[in-house]
Write an enzyme that holds these catalytic residues in place. Structure first.
Site, PDB file in Angstrom:
ATOM      1  CG  ASP A   1       2.898  -2.309   8.877  1.00  0.00           C
ATOM      2  OD1 ASP A   1       3.062  -1.363   8.127  1.00  0.00           O
ATOM      3  OD2 ASP A   1       3.322  -3.174   8.687  1.00  0.00           O
TER       4      ASP A   1
ATOM      5  NE  ARG B   1      -2.304   1.221   3.456  1.00  0.00           N
ATOM      6  CZ  ARG B   1      -2.764   1.576   4.780  1.00  0.00           C
ATOM      7  NH1 ARG B   1      -4.204   1.354   4.786  1.00  0.00           N
ATOM      8  NH2 ARG B   1      -2.080   1.828   5.908  1.00  0.00           N
TER       9      ARG B   1
ATOM     10  CG  ASP C   1       6.831  -2.681   9.435  1.00  0.00           C
ATOM     11  OD1 ASP C   1       7.619  -3.220   8.287  1.00  0.00           O
ATOM     12  OD2 ASP C   1       6.531  -1.311   9.408  1.00  0.00           O
TER      13      ASP C   1
HETATM   14  O1  LIG Z   1      -6.696  -2.472   3.244  1.00  0.00           O
HETATM   15  P1  LIG Z   1      -5.624  -1.622   2.812  1.00  0.00           P
HETATM   16  O2  LIG Z   1      -5.939  -0.158   3.145  1.00  0.00           O
HETATM   17  O3  LIG Z   1      -5.197  -1.893   1.261  1.00  0.00           O
HETATM   18  O4  LIG Z   1      -4.393  -1.978   3.761  1.00  0.00           O
HETATM   19  C1  LIG Z   1      -4.239  -3.423   4.357  1.00  0.00           C
HETATM   20  C2  LIG Z   1      -2.624  -3.867   3.448  1.00  0.00           C
HETATM   21  O5  LIG Z   1      -1.707  -3.077   4.170  1.00  0.00           O
HETATM   22  C3  LIG Z   1      -0.790  -4.157   4.651  1.00  0.00           C
HETATM   23  O6  LIG Z   1      -0.050  -4.268   3.678  1.00  0.00           O
HETATM   24  P2  LIG Z   1       1.360  -3.536   3.507  1.00  0.00           P
HETATM   25  O7  LIG Z   1       1.005  -2.578   2.448  1.00  0.00           O
HETATM   26  O8  LIG Z   1       1.826  -2.889   4.743  1.00  0.00           O
HETATM   27  O9  LIG Z   1       2.490  -4.422   2.797  1.00  0.00           O
HETATM   28  P3  LIG Z   1       3.508  -5.517   3.635  1.00  0.00           P
HETATM   29  O10 LIG Z   1       2.549  -6.770   3.713  1.00  0.00           O
HETATM   30  O11 LIG Z   1       4.466  -5.769   2.760  1.00  0.00           O
HETATM   31  O12 LIG Z   1       3.867  -4.906   5.088  1.00  0.00           O
HETATM   32  C4  LIG Z   1      -1.711  -5.357   4.874  1.00  0.00           C
HETATM   33  O13 LIG Z   1      -1.182  -6.594   5.209  1.00  0.00           O
HETATM   34  C5  LIG Z   1      -2.676  -5.264   3.779  1.00  0.00           C
HETATM   35  O14 LIG Z   1      -2.109  -6.000   2.602  1.00  0.00           O
HETATM   36  O1  LIG Z   2      -3.640  -0.877  10.668  1.00  0.00           O
HETATM   37  C1  LIG Z   2      -2.950  -1.313   9.561  1.00  0.00           C
HETATM   38  C2  LIG Z   2      -3.479  -0.971   8.211  1.00  0.00           C
HETATM   39  C3  LIG Z   2      -2.748  -1.428   7.019  1.00  0.00           C
HETATM   40  N1  LIG Z   2      -1.857  -2.260   7.434  1.00  0.00           N
HETATM   41  C4  LIG Z   2      -1.372  -2.904   8.424  1.00  0.00           C
HETATM   42  O2  LIG Z   2      -0.427  -3.916   8.660  1.00  0.00           O
HETATM   43  N2  LIG Z   2      -1.912  -2.241   9.310  1.00  0.00           N
HETATM   44 MG   LIG Z   3       3.129  -3.669   6.043  1.00  0.00          MG
END
Ligand SMILES: O=P(O)(O)OC[C@H]1O[C@H](OP(=O)(O)OP(=O)(O)O)[C@H](O)[C@@H]1O
Ligand SMILES: O=c1cc[nH]c(=O)[nH]1
Ligand SMILES: [Mg+2]
Length: 209
Positions: free
Chosen positions: A200, A104, A203
């Site tokens: 997150d 995202r 993370d």
């Molecule tokens: O509903 P949304 O507003 O799209 O947000 C949710 C997304 O955000 C996070 O991923 P992130 O973008 O942090 O990627 P990552 O899994 O690589 O940390 C989470 O694991 C979802 O995929």
């Molecule tokens: O709360 C949140 C929203 C998006 N992605 C995450 O990992 N946490």
């Molecule tokens: Mg993430």
């Protein structure tokens, strides 16, 4: 409209509280997410059809039950979705796995697609898209779009925590998709994070912050 199922089993709710806790370290966080994913796999497969087969026990022959119908496919959204994959595979070892890579954009909150690799027979499978967080819903909608463009028709979504905004967005964009969550939280903050949420997920799973 797809249904929203809240998996309120006491073990799931108990473990989710420790997942949310800011004091939970990376190792414990990963293990708890894995355990909750297994418990949710149990809930999401509750309605999978069965068929009878003859089985010979040491004592007698009987009609046993085995899974019938479509084979399953698990679709983790990279990267945080991977944290739920092994827990699900423990209960559904015959499932094949397809990966959809999305992150995202922190400014626009729009999903950016960077990778897709799906099983060759993906259209014949009943699919479960997995990701710990359903926030704005953009990532989930984009992942389901990828699957539908490939011809997939049987899709469910599974998240640990969802925001009402994300549930509404997925239900509007993909009304045929049921959503299974461990908790429906209050709202999103100005940065698109779920309140109270767990922070997150990626993370916290991989120690990148
Ligand atoms: O509903 P949304 O507003 O799209 O947000 C949710 C997304 O955000 C996070 O991923 P992130 O973008 O942090 O990627 P990552 O899994 O690589 O940390 C989470 O694991 C979802 O995929
Ligand atoms: O709360 C949140 C929203 C998006 N992605 C995450 O990992 N946490
Ligand atoms: Mg993430």
């Amino acid at each position: 409209m797809g249904k929203l199922v809240i998996c309120d089993h006491p073990l799931i709710q108990h473990k989710l509280t420790f997942i949310r806790d800011v004091r939970t370290n990376t190792k414990d966080f990963r293990e708890l997410v894995d355990e909750v994913a297994s418990l949710m796999a149990y809930e999401i497969t509750r309605e999978v059809p069965l068929e009878s087969v003859k089985v010979q026990t040491p004592v007698a022959e009987m009609d046993g039950k085995v899974l019938a119908g479509r084979m399953l496919g698990l679709i983790p959204i990279l990267r945080a979705g991977l944290g739920m994959l092994d827990g699900m595979l423990k209960l559904i070892p015959a499932a094949k796995v397809g990966h959809v890579g999305l992150f995202r954009d922190p400014e626009t909150l729009q999903p950016v697609e960077y990778y897709t690799k799906l099983p060759t027979d993906v259209t014949e499978r009943e699919l479960i898209v997995i990701d710990p967080m359903l926030a704005t819903g953009g990532s989930a909608i984009a992942a389901i779009d990828v699957l539908k463009k490939r011809g997939c028709t049987q899709i469910k979504m599974m998240n640990l925590i969802a925001a009402p905004e994300g549930v509404k967005a997925v239900q509007e964009a993909h009304p045929d998709v049921d959503i299974y969550v461990a908790a429906l939280d209050e709202k999103l903050d100005d940065h698109g994070y779920i309140i109270p949420g767990l922070g997150d997920a990626g993370d916290r799973l991989y120690g990148t912050k």
